[in-house]
Design an enzyme around this catalytic site. Sequence first.
Site, PDB file in Angstrom:
ATOM      1  N   ARG A 126       0.849  -1.196   0.000  1.00  0.00           N
ATOM      2  CA  ARG A 126       0.000   0.000   0.000  1.00  0.00           C
ATOM      3  C   ARG A 126       0.881   1.242   0.000  1.00  0.00           C
ATOM      4  NH1 ARG A 126      -1.914   3.037   4.718  1.00  0.00           N
ATOM      5  NH2 ARG A 126      -3.605   4.445   4.099  1.00  0.00           N
ATOM      6  N   ARG A 189     -10.198  20.331   6.462  1.00  0.00           N
ATOM      7  CA  ARG A 189      -9.106  20.719   7.346  1.00  0.00           C
ATOM      8  C   ARG A 189      -9.309  22.139   7.872  1.00  0.00           C
ATOM      9  NH1 ARG A 189      -4.829  17.458   7.804  1.00  0.00           N
ATOM     10  NH2 ARG A 189      -4.648  15.720   6.337  1.00  0.00           N
ATOM     11  N   LYS A 359     -13.095   2.780  -0.060  1.00  0.00           N
ATOM     12  CA  LYS A 359     -12.911   2.876   1.384  1.00  0.00           C
ATOM     13  C   LYS A 359     -14.192   3.407   2.026  1.00  0.00           C
ATOM     14  CE  LYS A 359      -9.001   4.547   2.868  1.00  0.00           C
ATOM     15  NZ  LYS A 359      -7.880   5.501   3.040  1.00  0.00           N
ATOM     16  N   THR A 417      -6.694  -0.734   9.675  1.00  0.00           N
ATOM     17  CA  THR A 417      -6.451   0.288  10.698  1.00  0.00           C
ATOM     18  C   THR A 417      -6.266  -0.281  12.111  1.00  0.00           C
ATOM     19  OG1 THR A 417      -7.899   1.755   9.421  1.00  0.00           O
ATOM     20  CG2 THR A 417      -7.088   2.565  11.521  1.00  0.00           C
TER      21      THR A 417
END
Length: 628
Positions: A126, A189, A359, A417
Amino acid sequence: KKSKTQLTLHYPPLATMMLASRTLRGGATTLRTARSTWSTTSNQLTSSVTSHDTTATTATHRSLSSRSSFDLPDPRSFMSYQDSLDYAKSQKWSPQLSKIVATIGPTSEQLPVLKDVVRSGMRVMRLNFSHATVEEVELRMKNLRACKGRHSIFHTETGEETDIASTGESLLHKNVRAVLLDTRGPELRTGKLVGDESGHETIQFEVGGTVTLCTTDEVRDSGSTASRLYIDYPKLHKCLVPGMKVLLDDGAISLTVTEVESGKENGTVTCTTDNSGEIRSRAGVNLPGAVTDLPAMSAKDRVDIKYGMSMDVDYVAPSFIQNAEGVREIKAYMEQCAQELAAEGQWELGRPLPLVISKIESVSGCTNFDEILKESDGIMVARGDLGVEIPIQQVTNAQKEMVAACNAAGKPVIVATQMLESMAKNPRPTRAEVADVTNAIYDGADCVMLSGETAKGKYPVQVVQTMNEIIASAEHFTKNSMPGLNLAARERFVQGQLDRSDKGVDAAVAKAAVTAAEERDAAAIIVLTSQGILPRMISAFRPNIPILAFCPSAKVARQLMLNRGIHPIHIADLLTDVSSVKRPARAIQYAKQFGMVQEGDNVVVVTRETACDELTTDFASMKIATVP
């Protein structure tokens, strides 16, 4: 009457205020199919337990050590490495069925370390494009191609290696490791802090403080403070209501919305700080329970995907996929990139495009899961952001339902994760982490993924070895002590076939091959494939034996790597220079050289062949043989 939802997510009362005005739509057919098989399997398991209890009563002197879970062989005896991580040519290779996806970063990108990571069991590399530079990507891909894989041990009957390059890799039988490009995605953000010229300044938040979230260019240019914070999403005020949460820096700072300024183009959002802490410039922002209209790809994602295609990556994992339209947009964009790269001489028309592994890490992704799964080539359960976007206690439930749905659809699923997070600093995992990986295998995951553990951790090789050993233990247990778990995954796919009315030739011969292999206690299912369709179908039936797929195309071989049980081998001439009559025998010979079968083993060989004259159509055939 309860509304239908793809994933059973239960929101806290405050978030429900926002969700109550909407109905979570979608047929949820796939998940209903998945869940419908669980009751059947539960009955089987209950029956099994009852039978076991009866046996235990009659055999009162039975020792616990007689249970297979207490009699597990050393997992390393099943692996392709032994002392010094060297390959054992004389030993039969029984590889794990579930695969490891490992993120390669600063601590694992150099060739000596990466070689050991590959030998330890990494099947897919990855590349995290949230952080990787062009130079780093090119170094990592160059070193991956130089790694000596299992395919390099092909040798003559005398045991002498032939056609070995200076890198140690076979020139005839190429190493097959896939590359997955993980995009940064359309993230939210905060802005640059006031006076932060170095990029290391922070601002402090105190419990009970008030902060106003703004989206205007004026606040962006003047800089953010603890009382006035810039967020780079102009429609922020349209997706929040009082009582909802805003999380900064992966939840390090939690804010509760108290007031929303509506009726303005760039309305402000007033919040109360729930905890003390500090953040730096451009911290990540999560809006749990909110539905946004962020694009499927950011400008950076578009550049990265096109660049990745020029580097011949095998998979693209787009972040924050919210609906099926986003998947279709990404696939259309890759088609466009292929045309542009072909015009520049960097792409061969007709070459397979990267497969899209969506995802799932937001409420929208969960809500629209069925339609996303239908359009995607696979799914990644991205538990990091998902655990921030939805109530953290629901993440495991969502993971199990997504894995079950992918099993029913016959598509690969990655659980990702913090699987062995503590090994970023420690040489051994926690017991809870071992249980997490084990349960992912029990659930039916095709792959489990390592992130920071291999990218920046202190023990990149050991963590891959450890994960491989956990997989070996889990698969041994499900095969010998609890077969109902794997049978449940198979039943989900069979039921999904019925719902899809899938009665094609590939499905029929795949089912027959798995049945024959189990009846004959075969050591492997050998598949000759040009496009990879047949081995994927066999994998979907969840056999507990390896599937050895011989492919004339290296690209097709690499794109089979995510599917459970498939071990692809790139041999260009097997389907072209060898007659159809001799191909099965030649494939068995290669499998024997590969170390996956040995003399006396039963094997099942499956081929898909084109029409030989105008009176026939394409057909599939299956042969059962004993290795000479």
